[in-house]
Design a protein around this motif. Structure first.
Motif, PDB file in Angstrom:
ATOM      1  N   VAL A  43     -35.132 -19.450   3.590  1.00 56.11           N
ATOM      2  CA  VAL A  43     -35.664 -18.394   2.731  1.00 56.11           C
ATOM      3  C   VAL A  43     -36.773 -17.589   3.399  1.00 56.11           C
ATOM      4  CG1 VAL A  43     -35.048 -19.575   0.602  1.00 56.11           C
ATOM      5  CG2 VAL A  43     -37.290 -19.994   1.636  1.00 56.11           C
ATOM      6  N   ASP A  44     -37.258 -18.058   4.533  1.00 60.31           N
ATOM      7  CA  ASP A  44     -38.293 -17.317   5.250  1.00 60.31           C
ATOM      8  C   ASP A  44     -37.715 -16.387   6.315  1.00 60.31           C
ATOM      9  OD1 ASP A  44     -40.403 -18.519   3.828  1.00 60.31           O
ATOM     10  OD2 ASP A  44     -40.325 -20.296   5.109  1.00 60.31           O
ATOM     11  N   ALA A  45     -36.417 -16.178   6.295  1.00 58.05           N
ATOM     12  CA  ALA A  45     -35.774 -15.299   7.271  1.00 58.05           C
ATOM     13  C   ALA A  45     -36.374 -13.894   7.202  1.00 58.05           C
ATOM     14  CB  ALA A  45     -34.270 -15.228   7.003  1.00 58.05           C
ATOM     15  N   PRO A  46     -36.427 -13.179   8.322  1.00 56.71           N
ATOM     16  CA  PRO A  46     -37.019 -11.841   8.332  1.00 56.71           C
ATOM     17  C   PRO A  46     -36.283 -10.885   7.389  1.00 56.71           C
ATOM     18  CG  PRO A  46     -36.708 -12.664  10.569  1.00 56.71           C
ATOM     19  CD  PRO A  46     -35.995 -13.615   9.658  1.00 56.71           C
ATOM     20  N   VAL A  47     -37.050 -10.052   6.733  1.00 57.82           N
ATOM     21  CA  VAL A  47     -36.480  -9.058   5.831  1.00 57.82           C
ATOM     22  C   VAL A  47     -35.498  -8.162   6.568  1.00 57.82           C
ATOM     23  CG1 VAL A  47     -37.069  -6.955   4.545  1.00 57.82           C
ATOM     24  CG2 VAL A  47     -38.384  -9.051   4.192  1.00 57.82           C
ATOM     25  N   ARG A  48     -35.840  -7.799   7.795  1.00 55.65           N
ATOM     26  CA  ARG A  48     -34.968  -6.900   8.562  1.00 55.65           C
ATOM     27  C   ARG A  48     -33.586  -7.498   8.759  1.00 55.65           C
ATOM     28  NH1 ARG A  48     -35.930  -2.469  11.188  1.00 55.65           N
ATOM     29  NH2 ARG A  48     -38.185  -2.736  10.970  1.00 55.65           N
ATOM     30  N   GLU A  49     -33.520  -8.816   8.959  1.00 56.16           N
ATOM     31  CA  GLU A  49     -32.219  -9.478   9.143  1.00 56.16           C
ATOM     32  C   GLU A  49     -31.362  -9.332   7.892  1.00 56.16           C
ATOM     33  OE1 GLU A  49     -30.386 -13.929  10.172  1.00 56.16           O
ATOM     34  OE2 GLU A  49     -32.561 -13.599  10.190  1.00 56.16           O
ATOM     35  N   ILE A  50     -31.966  -9.506   6.725  1.00 55.63           N
ATOM     36  CA  ILE A  50     -31.227  -9.371   5.465  1.00 55.63           C
ATOM     37  C   ILE A  50     -30.785  -7.932   5.255  1.00 55.63           C
ATOM     38  CG2 ILE A  50     -31.387  -9.603   2.957  1.00 55.63           C
ATOM     39  CD1 ILE A  50     -33.462 -11.843   3.454  1.00 55.63           C
ATOM     40  N   ALA A  51     -31.694  -6.978   5.505  1.00 61.71           N
ATOM     41  CA  ALA A  51     -31.367  -5.566   5.311  1.00 61.71           C
ATOM     42  C   ALA A  51     -30.247  -5.129   6.245  1.00 61.71           C
ATOM     43  CB  ALA A  51     -32.616  -4.708   5.536  1.00 61.71           C
ATOM     44  N   GLU A  52     -30.306  -5.554   7.490  1.00 63.38           N
ATOM     45  CA  GLU A  52     -29.271  -5.175   8.452  1.00 63.38           C
ATOM     46  C   GLU A  52     -27.926  -5.758   8.054  1.00 63.38           C
ATOM     47  OE1 GLU A  52     -30.695  -6.413  12.246  1.00 63.38           O
ATOM     48  OE2 GLU A  52     -32.049  -4.688  12.485  1.00 63.38           O
ATOM     49  N   ARG A  53     -27.918  -6.985   7.607  1.00 61.14           N
ATOM     50  CA  ARG A  53     -26.654  -7.608   7.188  1.00 61.14           C
ATOM     51  C   ARG A  53     -26.071  -6.887   5.980  1.00 61.14           C
ATOM     52  NH1 ARG A  53     -24.527 -12.425   8.719  1.00 61.14           N
ATOM     53  NH2 ARG A  53     -22.877 -13.290   7.393  1.00 61.14           N
ATOM     54  N   ALA A  54     -26.952  -6.380   5.110  1.00 68.47           N
ATOM     55  CA  ALA A  54     -26.493  -5.658   3.926  1.00 68.47           C
ATOM     56  C   ALA A  54     -26.125  -4.213   4.235  1.00 68.47           C
ATOM     57  CB  ALA A  54     -27.574  -5.685   2.855  1.00 68.47           C
ATOM     58  N   GLY A  55     -26.494  -3.726   5.421  1.00 69.08           N
ATOM     59  CA  GLY A  55     -26.191  -2.351   5.795  1.00 69.08           C
ATOM     60  C   GLY A  55     -27.098  -1.333   5.137  1.00 69.08           C
ATOM     61  N   VAL A  56     -28.337  -1.744   4.825  1.00 67.47           N
ATOM     62  CA  VAL A  56     -29.295  -0.827   4.210  1.00 67.47           C
ATOM     63  C   VAL A  56     -30.582  -0.849   5.017  1.00 67.47           C
ATOM     64  CG1 VAL A  56     -28.305  -1.259   1.931  1.00 67.47           C
ATOM     65  CG2 VAL A  56     -30.321  -2.549   2.657  1.00 67.47           C
ATOM     66  N   GLY A  57     -31.445   0.113   4.735  1.00 64.27           N
ATOM     67  CA  GLY A  57     -32.724   0.169   5.413  1.00 64.27           C
ATOM     68  C   GLY A  57     -33.735  -0.779   4.799  1.00 64.27           C
ATOM     69  N   VAL A  58     -34.788  -1.059   5.570  1.00 68.10           N
ATOM     70  CA  VAL A  58     -35.847  -1.938   5.073  1.00 68.10           C
ATOM     71  C   VAL A  58     -36.522  -1.325   3.852  1.00 68.10           C
ATOM     72  CG1 VAL A  58     -38.074  -2.984   5.637  1.00 68.10           C
ATOM     73  CG2 VAL A  58     -36.226  -3.015   7.316  1.00 68.10           C
ATOM     74  N   GLY A  59     -36.655   0.002   3.840  1.00 67.53           N
ATOM     75  CA  GLY A  59     -37.253   0.669   2.686  1.00 67.53           C
ATOM     76  C   GLY A  59     -36.463   0.415   1.413  1.00 67.53           C
ATOM     77  N   THR A  60     -35.124   0.446   1.544  1.00 63.46           N
ATOM     78  CA  THR A  60     -34.270   0.156   0.383  1.00 63.46           C
ATOM     79  C   THR A  60     -34.481  -1.276  -0.084  1.00 63.46           C
ATOM     80  OG1 THR A  60     -32.599   1.751   1.064  1.00 63.46           O
ATOM     81  CG2 THR A  60     -31.874  -0.001  -0.418  1.00 63.46           C
ATOM     82  N   PHE A  61     -34.625  -2.181   0.876  1.00 64.48           N
ATOM     83  CA  PHE A  61     -34.883  -3.584   0.523  1.00 64.48           C
ATOM     84  C   PHE A  61     -36.136  -3.685  -0.328  1.00 64.48           C
ATOM     85  CE2 PHE A  61     -37.047  -7.562   1.038  1.00 64.48           C
ATOM     86  CZ  PHE A  61     -36.051  -8.522   1.013  1.00 64.48           C
TER      87      PHE A  61
END
Length: 201
Positions: A43-61
């Protein structure tokens, strides 16, 4: 070419609906990506990793989840909802006994998937305080309906409560290593079999 106020209103409504649909798609992708990333990296994975996997920007996250706790809660609620919503679908497709047995295995999937989030959920953070009530408010009636249908069809004996079965399956899941779901499934199958009516009993 001039547009009428009515036409402008329709265009604005259509645009708003499109934006809401896009936002919902982004949210769905983020939740799915978060589950995958949590399973692999915690659960401590980087936000950027989740956003990239979802195909959205960090701002959207961050628009959807300003805090990490917001994401964890949303992931948990989506998994709880999916498990609860499976009950009426199974009841419509199978007889009462089979629907109950299949849902109990579906609940095993939920518990095993949830293990990666356990550390965060067992913290003292007030952010997660409402999750237990949400869990029971969704899963208790789902399982109760399946139990009542199975009793009505003389598939299982009366007298079992949803809460005790939810706790029993959770306990069986914890008794086995996380990677050994086959053993857990066998034990839950035995548990369900033990609920069944026996001829002449």
């Amino acid at each position: 070419m001039h547009t009428t106020p009515q036409e402008e209103g329709v265009a604005e409504t259509t645009s708003a609906r499109g934006k809401r649909a896009d936002a919902q798609r982004n949210l769905d992708r983020l939740l799915e990506a978060a589950m995958d990333v949590f399973a692999k990296s915690g659960v401590d994975a980087p936000v950027r990793e989740i956003a990239e996997r979802a195909g959205v920007g960090v701002g959207t996250f961050y628009r959807h989840f300003p805090q990490r706790a917001d994401l964890i809660i949303a992931v948990m609620k989506s998994q709880i909802d999916a498990c609860a919503d499976a009950a009426p679908l199974l009841a419509a497709e199978h007889d009462a006994g089979e629907a109950l047995a299949r849902w109990m295995q579906r609940y095993v999937d939920f518990i095993v998937t949830k293990r990666g989030l356990s550390g965060a959920l067992q913290s003292d953070s007030a952010a997660y305080a409402a999750l237990p009530d949400y869990f029971y408010s969704r899963l208790r009636p789902a399982l109760t309906g399946l139990l009542q249908a199975a009793v009505a069809q003389d598939v299982i004996r009366p007298g079992y409560e949803a809460d005790e079965l939810l706790r029993a399956v959770a306990t069986l899941c914890k008794a086995n290593p996380e990677e050994d779901t086959a053993a857990t499934r066998r034990m839950v199958g035995l548990l369900v079999d033990g609920l069944r009516c026996r001829p002449g009993a």
